[in-house]
Scaffold this active site. Structure first.
Site, PDB file in Angstrom:
ATOM      1  N   ARG A 170       0.842  -1.209   0.000  1.00 53.46           N
ATOM      2  CA  ARG A 170       0.000   0.000   0.000  1.00 53.46           C
ATOM      3  C   ARG A 170       0.866   1.243   0.000  1.00 53.46           C
ATOM      4  O   ARG A 170       1.802   1.336   0.795  1.00 53.46           O
ATOM      5  CB  ARG A 170      -0.866   0.013   1.273  1.00 53.46           C
ATOM      6  CG  ARG A 170      -2.223  -0.474   1.048  1.00 53.46           C
ATOM      7  CD  ARG A 170      -3.188  -0.264   2.169  1.00 53.46           C
ATOM      8  NE  ARG A 170      -2.744   0.270   3.438  1.00 53.46           N
ATOM      9  CZ  ARG A 170      -3.579   0.644   4.388  1.00 53.46           C
ATOM     10  NH1 ARG A 170      -4.884   0.578   4.188  1.00 53.46           N
ATOM     11  NH2 ARG A 170      -3.147   1.085   5.536  1.00 53.46           N
ATOM     12  N   THR A 223      -1.500   7.487  -0.660  1.00 51.20           N
ATOM     13  CA  THR A 223      -2.785   7.307  -1.345  1.00 51.20           C
ATOM     14  C   THR A 223      -3.584   6.135  -0.781  1.00 51.20           C
ATOM     15  O   THR A 223      -4.786   6.023  -1.037  1.00 51.20           O
ATOM     16  CB  THR A 223      -2.556   7.038  -2.843  1.00 51.20           C
ATOM     17  OG1 THR A 223      -1.873   5.780  -2.969  1.00 51.20           O
ATOM     18  CG2 THR A 223      -1.731   8.131  -3.498  1.00 51.20           C
ATOM     19  N   ASP A 245       0.064  -2.766  11.960  1.00 48.90           N
ATOM     20  CA  ASP A 245       0.576  -3.137  10.639  1.00 48.90           C
ATOM     21  C   ASP A 245       1.027  -4.596  10.680  1.00 48.90           C
ATOM     22  O   ASP A 245       2.036  -4.937  11.312  1.00 48.90           O
ATOM     23  CB  ASP A 245       1.756  -2.222  10.277  1.00 48.90           C
ATOM     24  CG  ASP A 245       2.205  -2.446   8.842  1.00 48.90           C
ATOM     25  OD1 ASP A 245       2.474  -3.605   8.470  1.00 48.90           O
ATOM     26  OD2 ASP A 245       2.271  -1.461   8.084  1.00 48.90           O
ATOM     27  N   ASP A 277       4.630  -5.443   9.447  1.00 49.12           N
ATOM     28  CA  ASP A 277       5.658  -4.991  10.393  1.00 49.12           C
ATOM     29  C   ASP A 277       5.667  -5.860  11.645  1.00 49.12           C
ATOM     30  O   ASP A 277       6.728  -6.167  12.198  1.00 49.12           O
ATOM     31  CB  ASP A 277       5.414  -3.536  10.806  1.00 49.12           C
ATOM     32  CG  ASP A 277       5.744  -2.550   9.687  1.00 49.12           C
ATOM     33  OD1 ASP A 277       6.074  -2.991   8.573  1.00 49.12           O
ATOM     34  OD2 ASP A 277       5.643  -1.335   9.935  1.00 49.12           O
TER      35      ASP A 277
END
Ligand code: PRP
Ligand code: URA
Length: 211
Positions: free
Chosen positions: A102, A106, A198, A201
């Protein structure tokens, strides 16, 4: 779209470990592996089987095996954390790969890898990604699959956000979604709230590829 939320107590306990910010990378990988196996187990409940005669040490039994095992397709990176648990449940499965990241500004997916068979018609596909947030990544992945003729797609996600669920439903493609939770909202950075942060991560450490 058919949606199944796996609310089994053992699944929800693993989900809680994933959500907990105190869970470190190795604990996160372990909980994702356990929960991934549970989600795949539930997803595969209605797979077609064929029977055959099996000889035991003391007689014969009617045995069964999968007639047409699914292909597992992780969305890299975070989807990689679901490949081994899926293969532990379905050792005969093949694996294809879709790489998407991603864009942080945006929130749109940027594709960087596609390694899939040319023809997926008649082949069950398990598209695995821990997170369904805006839905942009999975919409892109599903378009890649349907362009190859896929007509039996099951999406397996740990945490889904309602906006992403709505976006998949609006595609008008026959899909099944197996998930452990549907969270209500996204924050201004398009992270799922409450979510688990995330996923890539938390599995592998901060991403340092710039696409
Ligand atoms: C995460 C996640 C999904 C995507 C979901 O991946 O694994 O693929 O975000 O967001 P969306 O529904 O809004 O598209 P990310 O792009 O962060 O890449 P990573 O797995 O490499 O960290
Ligand atoms: N991707 C993630 O890993 N987590 C989110 O909450 C949203 C997208």
């Amino acid at each position: 779209m058919e949606i199944t939320i796996i609310d089994h107590p053992l699944a929800q306990a693993r989900l809680t470990r994933l959500r907990d910010e105190r869970t470190n990378n190795s604990g996160f990988r372990a909980a994702l592996s356990d929960l991934g196996a549970m989600l795949v187990y539930e997803a595969s409940r209605d797979l077609e089987v064929e029977t055959y005669e099996c000889t035991t040490p003391v007689g014969t039994a009617e045995g069964s095996r999968l007639k047409n095992p699914p292909i597992i397709v992780p969305v890299i990176r975070a989807g990689l954390g679901l490949v081994d648990p899926a293969l532990s449940m379905i050792p005969d499965a093949q694996v294809g790969f879709i790489g998407l990241a991603r864009d942080e500004e945006t929130h749109e997916p940027v594709p960087y890898l596609e390694a899939l068979p040319d023809d997926l018609s008649g082949q069950p596909v398990y598209l695995v990604d821990p997170m369904l947030a805006t839905g942009g990544s999975l919409v892109h992945a599903i378009e890649l699959l349907t362009a190859r003729g896929a007509d039996d797609i099951t999406v397996i996600c740990v945490v889904s956000a309602q906006p992403g669920v709505d976006r998949l439903a609006e595609m008008g493609v026959p899909l099944r979604l197996i998930t452990a939770a549907v969270d209500p909202a996204l924050n201004e950075d398009a992270y799922i709230v409450p979510g688990l942060g995330d996923a890539g991560d938390r599995l592998y450490g901060p991403r340092n590829i710039h696409l």
